[in-house]
Design a protein around this motif. Structure first.
Motif, PDB file in Angstrom:
ATOM      1  N   GLY A  34      49.725 125.905  43.380  1.00  0.00           N
ATOM      2  CA  GLY A  34      49.759 127.187  42.672  1.00  0.00           C
ATOM      3  C   GLY A  34      48.985 128.223  43.440  1.00  0.00           C
ATOM      4  N   PHE A  35      48.368 129.225  42.738  1.00  0.00           N
ATOM      5  CA  PHE A  35      47.779 130.324  43.327  1.00  0.00           C
ATOM      6  C   PHE A  35      46.313 129.898  43.989  1.00  0.00           C
ATOM      7  CE2 PHE A  35      50.437 132.695  40.505  1.00  0.00           C
ATOM      8  CZ  PHE A  35      50.847 134.022  41.183  1.00  0.00           C
TER       9      PHE A  35
ATOM     10  N   VAL B 117      46.896 128.989  47.862  1.00  0.00           N
ATOM     11  CA  VAL B 117      46.982 130.037  48.834  1.00  0.00           C
ATOM     12  C   VAL B 117      45.747 130.106  49.561  1.00  0.00           C
ATOM     13  CG1 VAL B 117      46.596 132.621  48.705  1.00  0.00           C
ATOM     14  CG2 VAL B 117      48.563 131.514  47.301  1.00  0.00           C
ATOM     15  N   SER B 118      44.577 129.645  49.267  1.00  0.00           N
ATOM     16  CA  SER B 118      43.396 129.770  50.071  1.00  0.00           C
ATOM     17  C   SER B 118      43.419 128.760  50.912  1.00  0.00           C
ATOM     18  CB  SER B 118      42.292 129.909  49.041  1.00  0.00           C
ATOM     19  OG  SER B 118      42.284 130.591  48.099  1.00  0.00           O
TER      20      SER B 118
ATOM     21  N   GLN C 211      46.929 139.450  49.238  1.00  0.00           N
ATOM     22  CA  GLN C 211      46.063 138.410  49.648  1.00  0.00           C
ATOM     23  C   GLN C 211      46.451 137.536  50.939  1.00  0.00           C
ATOM     24  OE1 GLN C 211      44.933 135.804  46.528  1.00  0.00           O
ATOM     25  NE2 GLN C 211      43.664 134.271  47.819  1.00  0.00           N
TER      26      GLN C 211
ATOM     27  N   GLY D  97      49.167 133.065  51.099  1.00  0.00           N
ATOM     28  CA  GLY D  97      48.640 134.370  50.539  1.00  0.00           C
ATOM     29  C   GLY D  97      49.686 135.025  49.372  1.00  0.00           C
ATOM     30  N   VAL D  98      49.458 136.152  48.769  1.00  0.00           N
ATOM     31  CA  VAL D  98      50.209 136.761  47.825  1.00  0.00           C
ATOM     32  C   VAL D  98      50.697 137.891  48.031  1.00  0.00           C
ATOM     33  CG1 VAL D  98      49.309 137.553  45.339  1.00  0.00           C
ATOM     34  CG2 VAL D  98      48.218 135.455  46.159  1.00  0.00           C
TER      35      VAL D  98
ATOM     36  N   ARG E  21      52.872 139.249  40.780  1.00  0.00           N
ATOM     37  CA  ARG E  21      52.382 138.542  41.881  1.00  0.00           C
ATOM     38  C   ARG E  21      53.067 137.257  42.293  1.00  0.00           C
ATOM     39  NH1 ARG E  21      48.190 140.273  39.130  1.00  0.00           N
ATOM     40  NH2 ARG E  21      47.177 142.063  39.970  1.00  0.00           N
ATOM     41  N   VAL E  22      53.332 137.081  43.460  1.00  0.00           N
ATOM     42  CA  VAL E  22      53.926 135.719  43.802  1.00  0.00           C
ATOM     43  C   VAL E  22      53.207 135.270  45.052  1.00  0.00           C
ATOM     44  CG1 VAL E  22      55.850 135.200  45.080  1.00  0.00           C
ATOM     45  CG2 VAL E  22      56.041 137.068  43.613  1.00  0.00           C
ATOM     46  N   ALA E  23      52.642 133.893  44.706  1.00  0.00           N
ATOM     47  CA  ALA E  23      51.907 132.830  45.674  1.00  0.00           C
ATOM     48  C   ALA E  23      52.658 132.240  46.786  1.00  0.00           C
ATOM     49  CB  ALA E  23      51.114 132.137  44.623  1.00  0.00           C
ATOM     50  N   PHE E  24      52.358 132.483  48.014  1.00  0.00           N
ATOM     51  CA  PHE E  24      52.806 131.687  48.949  1.00  0.00           C
ATOM     52  C   PHE E  24      52.092 130.597  49.661  1.00  0.00           C
ATOM     53  CE2 PHE E  24      56.878 133.767  49.612  1.00  0.00           C
ATOM     54  CZ  PHE E  24      56.883 134.926  48.901  1.00  0.00           C
TER      55      PHE E  24
END
Lengths: 363, 363, 363, 363
Positions: free
Chosen positions: C252-253, C256-257, D159, D209-210, D298-301
């Motif tokens: 999920g979010f 991203v990291s 992000q 990222g976001v 927001r959309v998380a990739f």
């Protein structure tokens, strides 16, 4: 999508069997602000109801409709309208024989093959009781079309067995239709039709016929060019009704024998300078889109399959047997078919009106 | 959903005008692993193509199909299959007159009213060139049905103008159909039909007719009980074809004159002990579900609207005028209609096969 | 299609308002032969019911479900299953204030603007009572998935306000979840969550939280490549639930990291030689299609909008006012949200299973 | 309906693989009379195109769009708009290795399991090249929304990896977004993000990222109450994009930690006496219907799955192996994701606008 819904913008989803808890439907997509009561709907249902006259089945069925949702203080809210009629007094015992025997020209055999089991009480989902939901939903659509657009939908019986009435699609009235139990506006033919039905019923046999349906005052522009031509959707709507074997619009099958120069409908200008067609072999639809002329079409109903005469058939355990229907059935479904055909017409027009308004902003 | 898609599980979305860049369609939902080539599709398209015989329009159109996606190393992958034919050699100039004049019994007037503008070149989206996409997609469905289920779809011309051929739905063959340019398996009638077409063409006029279509070997169980009855979807499919005015299945409109005892199809057991119907007035569908008997139905096509005889009409600026078609058009669309009717049949059966397999796990 | 249906092959159509006649739904497309009773459904509904514990609203609502159609002698027949719960004891008077005042962060204002009127009793269609239909339909799907495919759907509360529990998606059990009224399988955290809810309720305020849901045993192959990716349909299903503000699958979010080398799930062979992923940042879906690993995702619920603290707002006649909710409402919807999230998961998986079976013949 | 279509009234059907003949889509239901040219569409496509800056893949792809149908003399006609880009210069040889090896966190394994075969060239249908069709169709929707309704859709990168920029949804401009190749309107953060991408690319690794996306000026009333809530459709739209792992609207996952009294958005009256919310934790949607406030989400990739670092995996013949991507791939898809997210937003809003107009007559 499974097959118990009809329409894309004004969409009904139907449920219920002959002898289950209830039959009904959910209407999704109805415009908000339409005034509607159970009485508006009941009026149409009473025209479909068994036992309404001597020439229909004397079977009693409860067709009392309830509005369960989507209407607040007498107006539609834009949310789903659930309509339901409870099944009462269903005497399943009358149908015991149907449990193991496939009625000829009925759905018993195909349902069982398709699903591996079937609700045999009164034909289950294949019962004509299912059309109650169509008529109920159609009453809502019809009210909108009449009040907002001035559309008038009138159908009648134009043929029973070999007896055909010539009826002009532009002029017959609902009052004329309702004046006789057979719903044929030609009084002389109506009498003959009723006599014929009486005679055939006494033989334990049944009759088919044709419904002519018209929609007058439909604005130009409803329908879509390719697959969802207005008359293609009407065709599907009509052929989806129990016992229907054919559909034709305008000149239909007989138009086939004309030459192009005879069949084409020349355009002209009317007194107001508006474009009109001087004939209407098209039946009110050009290229799949309503032309502003009267829409008219014919729907062929086969003779009722349930008859008292003895017939050969087989059982689900693959034994030969014979069957003769007990109780009293409709010797001819035509008079009760008129409100069903009208209702399906209303559903198609309503759906295409909302679709047209969405895409073009017209209306 | 807008109206340029057809089918629920095997779903085609069609695009293209007579004189735009291309016509084609996208098939979504095709099973993976079907071997398909452009040749398989082209074969069917060549039966629809203008200019294939003396009794069709001599107009040249490019019907060369390209598979743009969804096929890898000769097999379908389960992803969308895009099929396209470029529009070539389109002489828009031939259609200049159509720009401002509404052709009688064509869609010019209704398109313009609905959308506020129209692509007048060759009728735009209302052109019969749109049926190319149907035939191309139908070829894919047909191959699957034949190879996996043994279904055989064969249609023919059974009537041209007033000339009717009596054809048994169970026995005529594709070879017999393709033996004459009119696609009527009755050789004697075929000759008469061709002569009639020749004569009427020389008058600058046109003819209608009837296509009889059959599907043999369809397994029991395809179709759904209420709105999506198999024959309701066939009705829509057929009536959505340009120039169609009517549809009837099995006994159709003539079955109306029979009594129930005459019309019902008794069940019996065949040599293998399987359930069969001893007659087939139903046309292979009971309660909306295929019964295992041959499916057969008739489709009425009106006489071609484009004729060389002079006709009255009006212009988009509301002036009276006359119109006589230039160039050479089909004096009778029937021979070219056969592959279109067959293709739509294949699309309906394929869709219902996948739906049935999804719901029940059968197949 | 209007927005009160969900699913393409296993399709539910929902109806009903908080204080109308009934709420319910119609399931279309259910496979025949599934054994189902009202008890199977009631069991799930009781987990959603108001008043089930001290930390939910003490409001009494009748959630007694009736099966109106589609089930015969304890088995589904393949025809529409109508499920309905009557609305009883609704005290509309409690909601009089809502008639003219827009509750902050509720749908009163937007409904009225969209439709021109609204059923203000208990929020009408925007009431969480609508989720009853989802849970009822989900119970049918769930039973099929469990019995035929061995799929196990288990959700839990993983966060309430600022309190977060770390829960491994692969191992927690329904018994652990049901062991506490907050439905958090971490007993220590569960106690803290309950204390927090008690405290915030006493302030007249409310809390949000997160549901973690898992589906274990889902076969490889469910879902479609592009728009109908399995997790895209899960996202829609979840975000369509009242009060939901977010959805994330797998990493999920927070994923991203990570770098690609950290986030990628390497493939390996398990003891049986089957392909497995050695980590599951994907959350059980690759390219929109189930991979055979545990599907898990998180759903964010905002704090309940209805609170007893006084808030500023305006009336429908555009006057400033304040509002403080009367009566007792859920201070935190999370425990009741678990069965709703699970039900929507079952609906998505069931739909994709039937779609997959239809297209490929697998299953 | 199979899964390659999106939207109900403004409906796109997408087709094409990375290395097949072409990629494209058909838009059905577009209002007539919209002025549109290939240039309008190309402008958006160029923002999605590979090779547009140093931080995207240097791979060359032809993204030149052709309008094949549905547009006449520069205006939409109301009939299907087919959009297509040919695939050129595809070097399948570069992908030979993918033929037998399952790339970790890619769709190779699941496609092969689902369909029994797969087009392995460049990932086939799972390739991000598919998003070209989304952006092309989105450009048409966007133009309509801007010109007819004044809706402004602007997205940005908020992000990259662990670097987060705080961006106010109401004020950043497209010019600011387009000012840097990373499409982050915060110039300082943008530089840091670019440096980070450069560094990680040099390691042969990748970043996630976001994307923050906003729609300003959306009229009140778009969206439907239950399943088709506006933000539920946005969630599906976003999560259907390759590499997306999460979606949140308004306060999203962080709103979970607030109390109701902190999270609720009080209503107030603005200077004109119109109803407004004084905060916007809702993110512009209440009860599934647009409220007139800015819509933002927001959309998380996830980090790009294709990396040059060596990874463990298995082959289709079930052997262990390792894989390190050859050639140059996007080290971070975020800058190219912005136009895709915006396009999907436009498609959702356009669809709901037409639906709303159809049902209510508003607009």
């Amino acid at each position: 999508m499974p097959g118990n819904s009809f329409g894309k913008q004004f969409r009904i989803t139907s449920f219920g069997e002959s002898h289950g808890g209830a039959v009904g439907c959910v209407i999704d997509g109805c415009p908000p602000g339409l005034e509607i009561t159970e009485k508006d709907i009941q009026e149409e249902l009473d025209r479909r109801r068994p036992g309404q006259s001597d020439i229909t089945t004397p079977r009693k069925e409860s067709d009392t409709i309830e509005i369960l949702s989507g209407v607040f203080e007498g107006q539609t809210t834009g949310t789903p309208i659930a309509l339901m009629a409870n099944n009462k007094d269903a005497r399943s015992a009358d149908y015991e024989e149907m449990k193991d025997t496939y009625r000829p020209s009925h759905a018993d055999y195909t349902y069982e093959q398709k699903y591996g089991l079937r609700d045999w009480r009164g034909g289950g989902r294949s019962s004509a009781r299912e059309t109650l939901a169509r008529v109920a939903a159609g009453a809502v659509a019809r009210k909108f079309l009449r009040e907002k657009l001035g559309v008038d939908i009138v159908g009648c019986v134009s043929q029973v067995g070999t007896l055909t009435a010539e009826i002009c699609p532009d002029t017959f009235t609902r009052a004329e239709v309702e004046a006789t139990p057979i719903r044929c506006p030609d009084k002389t033919k109506a009498k003959e039709m009723i006599s014929l039905i009486d005679a055939v019923r006494d033989e334990g046999d049944s009759l088919g016929g044709v419904v002519l349906c018209t929609a007058r005052g439909v604005p130009v522009g409803l329908g879509e060019p390719v697959f969802d031509k207005l008359h293609a959707d009407l065709a599907k709507a009509m052929v989806s009704i129990n016992a229907v074997k054919g559909f034709e619009i305008g000149s239909g099958f007989s138009g086939v024998s004309l030459k192009g120069s005879e069949h084409n409908d020349p355009f002209e200008l009317d007194d107001k300078g508006d474009v009109r067609a001087s004939t209407n072999n098209a039946g009110g639809v050009l290229g799949g889109i309503s032309s502003g002329e009267t829409i008219y079409f014919r729907v062929a109903f086969k003779p009722t399959s349930t008859i008292q005469k003895e017939q050969s058939t087989v059982t689900s355990t693959k034994k030969k047997t014979t069957l003769a229907a007990k109780g009293r059935h409709d010797p001819c479904v035509l008079p009760r078919a008129v409100p069903i055909v009208e209702a399906m017409t209303a559903l198609v027009l309503m759906d295409h009106y909302l679709r047209h308004r969405g895409q073009t902003g017209d209306g």
